[in-house]
Motif scaffolding. Structure first.
Motif, short mmCIF file in Angstrom:
data_model
loop_
_atom_site.label_atom_id
_atom_site.label_comp_id
_atom_site.label_asym_id
_atom_site.label_seq_id
_atom_site.Cartn_x
_atom_site.Cartn_y
_atom_site.Cartn_z
N LEU A 119 -71.06 -27.28 26.48
CA LEU A 119 -70.89 -25.95 27.08
C LEU A 119 -70.81 -24.86 26.01
O LEU A 119 -71.28 -23.74 26.22
N ASP A 120 -70.18 -25.19 24.87
CA ASP A 120 -70.07 -24.19 23.79
C ASP A 120 -71.21 -24.32 22.80
O ASP A 120 -71.20 -23.67 21.75
N GLY A 121 -72.19 -25.19 23.12
CA GLY A 121 -73.33 -25.33 22.23
C GLY A 121 -73.01 -26.07 20.94
O GLY A 121 -73.69 -25.88 19.94
N ASP A 153 -63.56 -32.88 25.95
CA ASP A 153 -64.38 -32.82 24.73
C ASP A 153 -63.94 -33.86 23.71
O ASP A 153 -64.77 -34.48 23.04
N GLY A 154 -62.62 -34.03 23.57
CA GLY A 154 -62.10 -35.00 22.61
C GLY A 154 -62.55 -36.40 22.97
O GLY A 154 -63.00 -37.18 22.10
N GLN A 155 -62.46 -36.74 24.25
CA GLN A 155 -62.81 -38.09 24.66
C GLN A 155 -64.31 -38.31 24.61
O GLN A 155 -64.77 -39.40 24.26
N SER A 156 -65.12 -37.31 24.94
CA SER A 156 -66.57 -37.53 24.86
C SER A 156 -67.00 -37.61 23.40
O SER A 156 -67.93 -38.35 23.06
N THR A 157 -66.30 -36.89 22.51
CA THR A 157 -66.59 -37.01 21.08
C THR A 157 -66.24 -38.42 20.60
O THR A 157 -67.00 -39.04 19.84
N ALA A 158 -65.09 -38.93 21.05
CA ALA A 158 -64.68 -40.29 20.67
C ALA A 158 -65.72 -41.30 21.15
O ALA A 158 -66.09 -42.24 20.42
N HIS A 159 -66.23 -41.11 22.37
CA HIS A 159 -67.24 -42.01 22.92
C HIS A 159 -68.51 -41.98 22.07
O HIS A 159 -69.06 -43.02 21.72
#
Lengths: 203, 203
Positions: A119-121, A153-159
């Motif tokens: 969403l924030d690019g 966002d934190g969890q999708s980054t971790a994934h």
């Protein structure tokens, strides 16, 4: 003249406007800070001007882990007493400081410089991920701890990271209990952070 | 290492320690402010360093009224459109700003630089009182408004001033309704300040 701006000199107004940009200060507290500084010119105001200029010149991201320091590699990467087999991945330097304050981690760090956020690019190329994969491939590294916030966002980054680190011969773990959903690491108390680090589980 | 100080470089630690001295910021918010500044080096950090040094060099007390400005006489004293027949006496520049913000006073000011406080060892010679008496003797001055806080020190300072200005041919007034007992001017809302200025009464 309801804003009163016309009666404050331009040098002082510029100082107040810049102070008001700091997180935690608003327009009124910025004025109080400016008055405080003018009363403490030699003990605080000039040293602060100098410290700001010096930090702006000297403090840079460590080329290994992304931590901010005036030496490269940073003091943590250069510390021979730290456990080089465990790398703790954090969102930013504030979270690194929070973990250090808690004394929760004796290994090294890797600062991503943000989180993936479509969403924030913010995509993978905007973060310090390539260097992390490189570091994780080193034979000495046994474990990568994903200390990312419990937000979407934190969890999708971790994934994303766990997929890209799957090829490396490292144990992938993440912080476990104690991190509140939607919470930021920097605001947690030290006991909670230490407990979460102790009970980390496979990613 | 429970404080985490050892892992923050000396330049950064010095900056954080100085930021933490500002009113409104503590040790943790100073760290957040430092991180914010490092992320905004060109738009905020360097301009702030410059603004601090410039204000420390250029901003000084007006030799007439004691207001802080980079010109002397200050912009208020030099403003020909202001009513030179009314002088409003304030504790410090923050209170002057509060009155200006409220648009409560179209005359001139006189900044005492504090309040009489025997307990803190602040006597008449520590305040900008001599210059006030001098100014009040000028034929053009018709009224002196004592806009001092409704605290013990504020009221005893007002009493002292009214005794020392008794010989001058000026009407002595003070702020009336609206100033809460024990309250500081700078924290008042603008409507209350304006009302207090409008209903000022003889000292």
């Amino acid at each position: 003249m309801p804003t009163g701006k016309g009666q404050i000199g331009p040098e002082l107004q510029r100082l107040i406007d810049l102070l008001a940009k700091l997180p935690g200060l608003g327009p009124r507290s910025a004025k109080r800070a400016a008055l405080y500084l003018l009363k403490k010119r030699e003990p605080v105001m000039r040293p602060l001007a100098y410290a700001l200029a010096e930090a702006a010149d000297k403090v840079a991201a460590c080329s290994t882990c992304g931590n901010w320091d005036s030496i490269d590699p940073c003091a943590i990467c250069a510390d021979a007493e730290r456990d080089g087999s465990v790398i703790c991945v954090v969102q930013d330097v504030g979270d690194l400081w929070a973990l250090e304050r808690a004394g929760a981690h004796r290994g090294l760090y890797h600062v991503l410089g943000g989180l993936l956020s479509p969403l924030d690019g913010v995509g993978p190329d905007d973060l310090n991920i390539g260097r992390l994969v490189e570091r994780a491939r080193a034979e000495s590294v046994k474990e990568v701890v994903l200390a990312l916030p419990a937000t979407v966002d934190g969890q999708s980054t971790a994934h994303y990271l766990s997929e890209h680190l799957a090829g490396c011969a490292v144990a992938l773990t993440r912080l476990s209990q104690g991190v509140p959903v939607g919470g930021e690491l920097d605001y947690l108390d030290e006991g909670t952070l230490a407990a979460a680090m102790k009970t980390r589980r496979p990613a």
